[in-house]
Design a protein around this motif. Structure first.
Motif, PDB file in Angstrom:
ATOM      1  N   ALA A   1       0.841  -1.192   0.000  1.00  0.00           N
ATOM      2  CA  ALA A   1       0.000   0.000   0.000  1.00  0.00           C
ATOM      3  C   ALA A   1       0.880   1.247   0.000  1.00  0.00           C
ATOM      4  CB  ALA A   1      -0.900  -0.013   1.229  1.00  0.00           C
ATOM      5  N   ALA A   2       0.259   2.393  -0.309  1.00  0.00           N
ATOM      6  CA  ALA A   2       1.013   3.654  -0.356  1.00  0.00           C
ATOM      7  C   ALA A   2       1.734   3.911   0.969  1.00  0.00           C
ATOM      8  CB  ALA A   2       0.084   4.814  -0.693  1.00  0.00           C
ATOM      9  N   ALA A   3       1.112   3.497   2.062  1.00  0.00           N
ATOM     10  CA  ALA A   3       1.744   3.672   3.372  1.00  0.00           C
ATOM     11  C   ALA A   3       2.986   2.792   3.510  1.00  0.00           C
ATOM     12  CB  ALA A   3       0.748   3.346   4.474  1.00  0.00           C
ATOM     13  N   ASP A   4       3.096   1.769   2.646  1.00  0.00           N
ATOM     14  CA  ASP A   4       4.239   0.865   2.697  1.00  0.00           C
ATOM     15  C   ASP A   4       5.477   1.412   1.990  1.00  0.00           C
ATOM     16  OD1 ASP A   4       2.677  -0.939   4.060  1.00  0.00           O
ATOM     17  OD2 ASP A   4       2.178  -2.124   2.287  1.00  0.00           O
TER      18      ASP A   4
ATOM     19  N   GLU B   1      12.340   6.622   0.705  1.00  0.00           N
ATOM     20  CA  GLU B   1      12.081   6.711  -0.727  1.00  0.00           C
ATOM     21  C   GLU B   1      11.192   7.904  -1.063  1.00  0.00           C
ATOM     22  OE1 GLU B   1       9.704   4.735  -4.356  1.00  0.00           O
ATOM     23  OE2 GLU B   1      10.418   3.291  -2.862  1.00  0.00           O
ATOM     24  N   ARG B   2      10.150   8.105  -0.258  1.00  0.00           N
ATOM     25  CA  ARG B   2       9.263   9.257  -0.494  1.00  0.00           C
ATOM     26  C   ARG B   2      10.050  10.560  -0.441  1.00  0.00           C
ATOM     27  NH1 ARG B   2       5.205   6.608   2.848  1.00  0.00           N
ATOM     28  NH2 ARG B   2       5.944   7.858   4.585  1.00  0.00           N
TER      29      ARG B   2
ATOM     30  N   PHE C   1      12.639  15.022  -3.152  1.00  0.00           N
ATOM     31  CA  PHE C   1      13.799  15.903  -3.289  1.00  0.00           C
ATOM     32  C   PHE C   1      14.349  15.871  -4.718  1.00  0.00           C
ATOM     33  CE2 PHE C   1      18.413  16.355  -3.452  1.00  0.00           C
ATOM     34  CZ  PHE C   1      18.540  17.677  -3.036  1.00  0.00           C
ATOM     35  N   LEU C   2      14.579  14.664  -5.245  1.00  0.00           N
ATOM     36  CA  LEU C   2      15.168  14.540  -6.584  1.00  0.00           C
ATOM     37  C   LEU C   2      14.241  15.117  -7.650  1.00  0.00           C
ATOM     38  CD1 LEU C   2      16.676  10.946  -6.325  1.00  0.00           C
ATOM     39  CD2 LEU C   2      17.941  13.119  -6.318  1.00  0.00           C
ATOM     40  N   GLY C   3      12.956  14.814  -7.553  1.00  0.00           N
ATOM     41  CA  GLY C   3      12.005  15.316  -8.546  1.00  0.00           C
ATOM     42  C   GLY C   3      11.907  16.829  -8.524  1.00  0.00           C
ATOM     43  N   VAL C   4      11.794  17.394  -7.336  1.00  0.00           N
ATOM     44  CA  VAL C   4      11.690  18.855  -7.225  1.00  0.00           C
ATOM     45  C   VAL C   4      13.007  19.517  -7.642  1.00  0.00           C
ATOM     46  CG1 VAL C   4      11.402  20.770  -5.590  1.00  0.00           C
ATOM     47  CG2 VAL C   4       9.839  18.810  -5.520  1.00  0.00           C
TER      48      VAL C   4
ATOM     49  N   ALA D   1      20.629   9.108  -9.508  1.00  0.00           N
ATOM     50  CA  ALA D   1      19.997   8.844  -8.212  1.00  0.00           C
ATOM     51  C   ALA D   1      18.555   8.362  -8.400  1.00  0.00           C
ATOM     52  CB  ALA D   1      20.050  10.088  -7.342  1.00  0.00           C
ATOM     53  N   LEU D   2      17.843   8.923  -9.361  1.00  0.00           N
ATOM     54  CA  LEU D   2      16.479   8.463  -9.637  1.00  0.00           C
ATOM     55  C   LEU D   2      16.478   7.031 -10.156  1.00  0.00           C
ATOM     56  CD1 LEU D   2      14.656  11.566 -11.155  1.00  0.00           C
ATOM     57  CD2 LEU D   2      13.909  10.204  -9.191  1.00  0.00           C
ATOM     58  N   LEU D   3      17.461   6.687 -10.978  1.00  0.00           N
ATOM     59  CA  LEU D   3      17.554   5.307 -11.461  1.00  0.00           C
ATOM     60  C   LEU D   3      17.712   4.353 -10.277  1.00  0.00           C
ATOM     61  CD1 LEU D   3      17.814   3.107 -13.645  1.00  0.00           C
ATOM     62  CD2 LEU D   3      20.261   3.643 -13.732  1.00  0.00           C
ATOM     63  N   PHE D   4      18.610   4.679  -9.376  1.00  0.00           N
ATOM     64  CA  PHE D   4      18.829   3.853  -8.186  1.00  0.00           C
ATOM     65  C   PHE D   4      17.534   3.726  -7.383  1.00  0.00           C
ATOM     66  CE2 PHE D   4      19.773   3.596  -3.640  1.00  0.00           C
ATOM     67  CZ  PHE D   4      20.477   2.398  -3.601  1.00  0.00           C
ATOM     68  N   THR D   5      16.874   4.855  -7.141  1.00  0.00           N
ATOM     69  CA  THR D   5      15.625   4.873  -6.373  1.00  0.00           C
ATOM     70  C   THR D   5      14.552   4.035  -7.056  1.00  0.00           C
ATOM     71  OG1 THR D   5      16.180   7.083  -5.564  1.00  0.00           O
ATOM     72  CG2 THR D   5      13.882   6.395  -5.352  1.00  0.00           C
TER      73      THR D   5
END
Length: 166
Positions: free
Chosen positions: A2-5, A10-11, A16-19, A146-150
């Motif tokens: 679930a989203a809570a999982d 990661e969130r 951070f990376l996206g922004v 970093a996004l690839l790793f994530t």
């Protein structure tokens, strides 16, 4: 899963990376458009003759990776600045990062591999063709790796959950 999982790390990292990627892309677009309107414009990232982001962004490789112009006119709407492609990419990374579907995870990983390939290509151009150092560009490359790793961690976690459930 679930989203809570989604692990907190990661969130936070994805946000951070996206922004940060969006900010870098917006700044790159600002520099390119400012330079087009005023050839004397000097960006904050223009520190010297061989450390100049505006020189890079306004080069042929700053639009469509320098490749699109071989297939369409140089001023075609299809030949967009790389920064516009970055805005689309980082928006998709943030949006699809909210989904825990297997398909979204696969798309995130595949699109990250494409971004890393593009980063390696542009890093080669930067170093060996333009002979320049662009702090904004190098920062973007780091964000893409970093996004690839994530995204690979996310995909592995989803695959692991599917196996446990099945």
């Amino acid at each position: 899963m679930a989203a809570a999982d989604i692990p907190v790390w990661e969130r936070k990292v994805r946000m951070f990376l996206g922004v940060f990627g969006l900010i870098l892309s917006l700044y790159a677009l600002h520099v390119e458009l400012s330079r087009e309107h005023d050839p004397e414009y000097r960006a904050m990232c223009d520190l010297g003759e061989s450390v100049s982001c505006s020189k890079v962004f306004t080069s042929r490789w700053g639009r469509g990776f320098g490749l699109v112009q071989f297939f369409v006119a140089k001023d075609s709407p299809l030949n967009q600045p790389n920064s516009v492609l970055g805005l689309v990419f980082y928006t998709l990374q943030l949006g699809l990062g909210l989904s825990l579907s297997k398909k979204a995870a696969l798309f995130l990983v595949l699109s990250s591999w494409v971004s890393v390939a593009g980063s390696l290509y542009l890093a080669f151009i930067l170093a060996f063709v333009l002979g320049d150092f662009c702090m904004v560009c190098v920062s973007t490359y780091a964000v893409n790796f970093a996004l690839l790793f994530t995204n690979m961690k996310r995909r592995s976690a989803i695959e692991g959950q599917k196996k446990k459930a099945g």
